[in-house]
Scaffold this motif. Structure first.
Motif, PDB file in Angstrom:
ATOM      1  N   TYR A  41       0.945  -1.228   0.044  1.00  0.00           N
ATOM      2  CA  TYR A  41       0.109  -0.037   0.085  1.00  0.00           C
ATOM      3  C   TYR A  41       0.994   1.046   0.205  1.00  0.00           C
ATOM      4  CZ  TYR A  41      -3.472  -3.423   1.376  1.00  0.00           C
ATOM      5  OH  TYR A  41      -4.471  -4.539   1.339  1.00  0.00           O
ATOM      6  N   HIS A  42       0.620   2.096  -1.128  1.00  0.00           N
ATOM      7  CA  HIS A  42       1.840   3.170  -1.181  1.00  0.00           C
ATOM      8  C   HIS A  42       1.290   4.278  -1.696  1.00  0.00           C
ATOM      9  CE1 HIS A  42       2.512   3.127  -5.744  1.00  0.00           C
ATOM     10  NE2 HIS A  42       1.469   2.477  -5.478  1.00  0.00           N
ATOM     11  N   LEU A  67       3.159  -3.047   3.842  1.00  0.00           N
ATOM     12  CA  LEU A  67       3.599  -4.275   3.301  1.00  0.00           C
ATOM     13  C   LEU A  67       3.051  -5.494   3.770  1.00  0.00           C
ATOM     14  CD1 LEU A  67       5.142  -5.484   0.785  1.00  0.00           C
ATOM     15  CD2 LEU A  67       7.128  -5.855   2.480  1.00  0.00           C
ATOM     16  N   LYS A  68       2.252  -6.139   3.028  1.00  0.00           N
ATOM     17  CA  LYS A  68       1.854  -7.533   3.291  1.00  0.00           C
ATOM     18  C   LYS A  68       2.599  -8.504   2.553  1.00  0.00           C
ATOM     19  CE  LYS A  68      -2.733  -8.105   3.860  1.00  0.00           C
ATOM     20  NZ  LYS A  68      -4.152  -8.521   3.514  1.00  0.00           N
ATOM     21  N   MET A  69       3.211  -9.214   3.587  1.00  0.00           N
ATOM     22  CA  MET A  69       4.345 -10.302   2.997  1.00  0.00           C
ATOM     23  C   MET A  69       4.457 -11.413   4.014  1.00  0.00           C
ATOM     24  SD  MET A  69       7.965  -9.122   1.544  1.00  0.00           S
ATOM     25  CE  MET A  69       9.202 -10.415   1.309  1.00  0.00           C
ATOM     26  N   ASP A  70       4.537 -12.628   3.301  1.00  0.00           N
ATOM     27  CA  ASP A  70       4.776 -13.773   4.361  1.00  0.00           C
ATOM     28  C   ASP A  70       3.757 -13.750   5.408  1.00  0.00           C
ATOM     29  OD1 ASP A  70       7.083 -13.994   2.778  1.00  0.00           O
ATOM     30  OD2 ASP A  70       8.362 -12.999   4.163  1.00  0.00           O
ATOM     31  N   GLY A  71       2.550 -13.410   5.241  1.00  0.00           N
ATOM     32  CA  GLY A  71       1.525 -13.632   6.040  1.00  0.00           C
ATOM     33  C   GLY A  71       1.663 -12.492   7.189  1.00  0.00           C
ATOM     34  N   ARG A  72       2.331 -11.614   7.139  1.00  0.00           N
ATOM     35  CA  ARG A  72       2.493 -10.438   8.042  1.00  0.00           C
ATOM     36  C   ARG A  72       1.946  -9.177   7.327  1.00  0.00           C
ATOM     37  NH1 ARG A  72       6.114 -11.886  12.035  1.00  0.00           N
ATOM     38  NH2 ARG A  72       7.184 -13.730  11.728  1.00  0.00           N
ATOM     39  N   THR A  73       1.627  -8.088   8.235  1.00  0.00           N
ATOM     40  CA  THR A  73       1.224  -6.870   7.731  1.00  0.00           C
ATOM     41  C   THR A  73       2.127  -5.866   8.679  1.00  0.00           C
ATOM     42  OG1 THR A  73      -1.015  -7.387   7.372  1.00  0.00           O
ATOM     43  CG2 THR A  73      -0.342  -5.127   7.578  1.00  0.00           C
ATOM     44  N   MET A  74       3.116  -5.136   7.647  1.00  0.00           N
ATOM     45  CA  MET A  74       4.070  -4.477   8.185  1.00  0.00           C
ATOM     46  C   MET A  74       4.275  -2.948   7.832  1.00  0.00           C
ATOM     47  SD  MET A  74       7.170  -7.138   7.511  1.00  0.00           S
ATOM     48  CE  MET A  74       6.608  -7.766   5.918  1.00  0.00           C
ATOM     49  N   ALA A  75       4.427  -2.162   8.756  1.00  0.00           N
ATOM     50  CA  ALA A  75       4.540  -0.703   8.798  1.00  0.00           C
ATOM     51  C   ALA A  75       6.030  -0.195   8.924  1.00  0.00           C
ATOM     52  CB  ALA A  75       3.279   0.138   9.506  1.00  0.00           C
ATOM     53  N   GLU A  76       6.074   1.138   8.522  1.00  0.00           N
ATOM     54  CA  GLU A  76       7.571   1.868   8.995  1.00  0.00           C
ATOM     55  C   GLU A  76       8.532   1.250   7.682  1.00  0.00           C
ATOM     56  OE1 GLU A  76       7.899   4.502  10.628  1.00  0.00           O
ATOM     57  OE2 GLU A  76       5.697   4.329  11.618  1.00  0.00           O
ATOM     58  N   SER A  77       9.010   2.075   6.843  1.00  0.00           N
ATOM     59  CA  SER A  77       9.896   1.840   5.774  1.00  0.00           C
ATOM     60  C   SER A  77      11.235   1.297   6.365  1.00  0.00           C
ATOM     61  CB  SER A  77      10.123   2.934   4.801  1.00  0.00           C
ATOM     62  OG  SER A  77      10.763   4.071   5.539  1.00  0.00           O
ATOM     63  N   ALA A  78      11.772   1.652   7.387  1.00  0.00           N
ATOM     64  CA  ALA A  78      13.051   1.087   7.715  1.00  0.00           C
ATOM     65  C   ALA A  78      12.964  -0.304   8.278  1.00  0.00           C
ATOM     66  CB  ALA A  78      13.698   2.176   8.690  1.00  0.00           C
ATOM     67  N   TRP A  81      -4.277   9.818   4.038  1.00  0.00           N
ATOM     68  CA  TRP A  81      -4.915  11.087   4.566  1.00  0.00           C
ATOM     69  C   TRP A  81      -6.458  10.930   4.725  1.00  0.00           C
ATOM     70  CZ3 TRP A  81      -2.636  10.916  -0.144  1.00  0.00           C
ATOM     71  CH2 TRP A  81      -3.391  11.054  -1.236  1.00  0.00           C
ATOM     72  N   GLU A  82      -7.068  10.261   4.190  1.00  0.00           N
ATOM     73  CA  GLU A  82      -8.657  10.106   3.886  1.00  0.00           C
ATOM     74  C   GLU A  82      -8.908   9.101   5.366  1.00  0.00           C
ATOM     75  OE1 GLU A  82     -10.103   8.779   0.236  1.00  0.00           O
ATOM     76  OE2 GLU A  82      -9.897  10.858  -0.652  1.00  0.00           O
ATOM     77  N   GLN A  83      -7.969   8.361   5.793  1.00  0.00           N
ATOM     78  CA  GLN A  83      -8.212   7.549   7.015  1.00  0.00           C
ATOM     79  C   GLN A  83      -9.139   6.615   6.673  1.00  0.00           C
ATOM     80  OE1 GLN A  83      -8.064   9.737  10.739  1.00  0.00           O
ATOM     81  NE2 GLN A  83      -5.792  10.232  10.296  1.00  0.00           N
ATOM     82  N   ASP A  84      -9.320   5.691   5.561  1.00  0.00           N
ATOM     83  CA  ASP A  84     -10.192   4.794   5.422  1.00  0.00           C
ATOM     84  C   ASP A  84      -9.952   3.685   6.620  1.00  0.00           C
ATOM     85  OD1 ASP A  84     -12.103   3.170   3.651  1.00  0.00           O
ATOM     86  OD2 ASP A  84     -10.319   1.758   4.094  1.00  0.00           O
ATOM     87  N   PRO A  85     -11.178   3.129   7.217  1.00  0.00           N
ATOM     88  CA  PRO A  85     -11.181   2.477   8.412  1.00  0.00           C
ATOM     89  C   PRO A  85     -10.431   0.896   8.033  1.00  0.00           C
ATOM     90  CG  PRO A  85     -13.362   3.285   8.242  1.00  0.00           C
ATOM     91  CD  PRO A  85     -12.597   3.701   6.998  1.00  0.00           C
ATOM     92  N   ASP A  86     -10.562   0.588   6.860  1.00  0.00           N
ATOM     93  CA  ASP A  86     -10.004  -0.622   6.369  1.00  0.00           C
ATOM     94  C   ASP A  86      -8.599  -0.425   6.723  1.00  0.00           C
ATOM     95  OD1 ASP A  86     -12.124  -2.206   6.149  1.00  0.00           O
ATOM     96  OD2 ASP A  86     -12.084  -1.978   4.026  1.00  0.00           O
ATOM     97  N   PHE A  87      -7.890   0.724   5.987  1.00  0.00           N
ATOM     98  CA  PHE A  87      -6.405   0.951   6.165  1.00  0.00           C
ATOM     99  C   PHE A  87      -6.014   1.184   7.368  1.00  0.00           C
ATOM    100  CE2 PHE A  87      -2.870   3.841   5.842  1.00  0.00           C
ATOM    101  CZ  PHE A  87      -1.808   3.004   5.268  1.00  0.00           C
ATOM    102  N   LEU A  88      -6.964   1.843   8.279  1.00  0.00           N
ATOM    103  CA  LEU A  88      -6.437   2.160   9.757  1.00  0.00           C
ATOM    104  C   LEU A  88      -6.192   0.831  10.442  1.00  0.00           C
ATOM    105  CD1 LEU A  88      -8.654   5.365  10.712  1.00  0.00           C
ATOM    106  CD2 LEU A  88      -6.131   5.081  10.234  1.00  0.00           C
ATOM    107  N   ARG A  89      -6.878  -0.217  10.039  1.00  0.00           N
ATOM    108  CA  ARG A  89      -6.853  -1.653  10.753  1.00  0.00           C
ATOM    109  C   ARG A  89      -5.491  -2.197  10.143  1.00  0.00           C
ATOM    110  NH1 ARG A  89     -12.660  -2.005  10.328  1.00  0.00           N
ATOM    111  NH2 ARG A  89     -12.418  -2.475   8.024  1.00  0.00           N
ATOM    112  N   ARG A  90      -4.934  -1.906   8.999  1.00  0.00           N
ATOM    113  CA  ARG A  90      -3.760  -2.391   8.608  1.00  0.00           C
ATOM    114  C   ARG A  90      -2.686  -1.691   9.324  1.00  0.00           C
ATOM    115  NH1 ARG A  90      -6.496  -3.245   3.926  1.00  0.00           N
ATOM    116  NH2 ARG A  90      -6.297  -1.077   3.106  1.00  0.00           N
TER     117      ARG A  90
END
Length: 221
Positions: A5-6, A53-64, A35-44
């Motif tokens: 998601y980008h 990033l959704k990868m390997d069964g994980r949902t990950m945030a923070e680019s570093a 910036w629209e703070q969609d509820p589905d995105f806020l859950r992610r």
């Protein structure tokens, strides 16, 4: 397949995209108007930030953190050196661009010129734009100093530090805010890195209402 998601011009999203592409990991891109703070995105990501990033069964945030996870789970080709002191230097420069450069330059130029219009939050602040245009000169000079002492920004091999820098500069180059004639060493470095296959998708980005300059996707400037 991984899913990212980008936002196309976000340097933090671009950094993750470059790492995924360099590692030859297929990814589905989903543009997210965070910036629209969609509820589905806020859950992610309750922080309401991209990339996610959704990868390997994980949902990950923070680019570093995402980039280091990709590096650790897909070590070839390596984007972090083995020696602790060399890894420190890569992380230092990644931090420089994602913190100092972002605060002094990206947020003053890209966010004022593009994000405000896209998000419908007002007009560019001319003071911020002037400050960003002044600050980028210092950062380009610092990059040239680094490249005077080494082949790549953090040492003699290309690393995550180069992708972090290129992510910010490519976003700014999309809106013609980089003076490539200021430092020949930086121009040569960018030409070298943007000619990599990992850069192709980024150079194909198109943002409605903001056409890129003719040189943006030209590998020879």
């Amino acid at each position: 397949m991984a899913k990212l998601y980008h936002v196309p011009l976000s340097p933090f999203c671009r950094k993750v995209r470059l790492v995924l592409a360099e590692k030859k990991i297929e990814v589905e891109l989903a543009e997210e108007r965070y910036w629209e703070q969609d509820p589905d995105f806020l859950r992610r990501n309750p922080a309401a930030k991209v990339p996610v990033l959704k990868m390997d069964g994980r949902t990950m945030a923070e680019s570093a953190a995402i980039c280091e996870y990709i590096e650790e789970t897909n070590p070839e080709p390596p984007l972090l050196p083995r020696k602790p002191e060399a890894r420190y230097e890569v992380r230092r420069i990644v931090g420089w661009f994602d913190d100092k450069f972002h605060h002094e330059v990206t947020s003053k130029l890209l966010y004022e010129r593009v994000n405000k219009k896209v998000m419908k939050t007002g007009f560019p602040d001319s003071g911020n734009v002037k400050a960003g245009a002044k600050a980028i000169k210092y950062h380009l000079d610092y990059m040239a100093w680094l490249l005077d002492h080494r082949r790549w920004l953090a040492g003699d091999t290309m690393t995550l530090a180069d992708f972090a820098a290129a992510a910010h500069l490519s976003s700014l180059d999309y809106i013609s805010d980089v003076d490539w004639n200021r430092q020949e060493a930086v121009k040569d470095w960018y030409a070298k890195i943007k000619s990599r296959p990992a850069f192709r998708a980024i150079l194909a980005d198109q943002v409605p209402g903001f056409p890129p300059p003719a040189h943006y996707a030209d590998l020879d400037f």
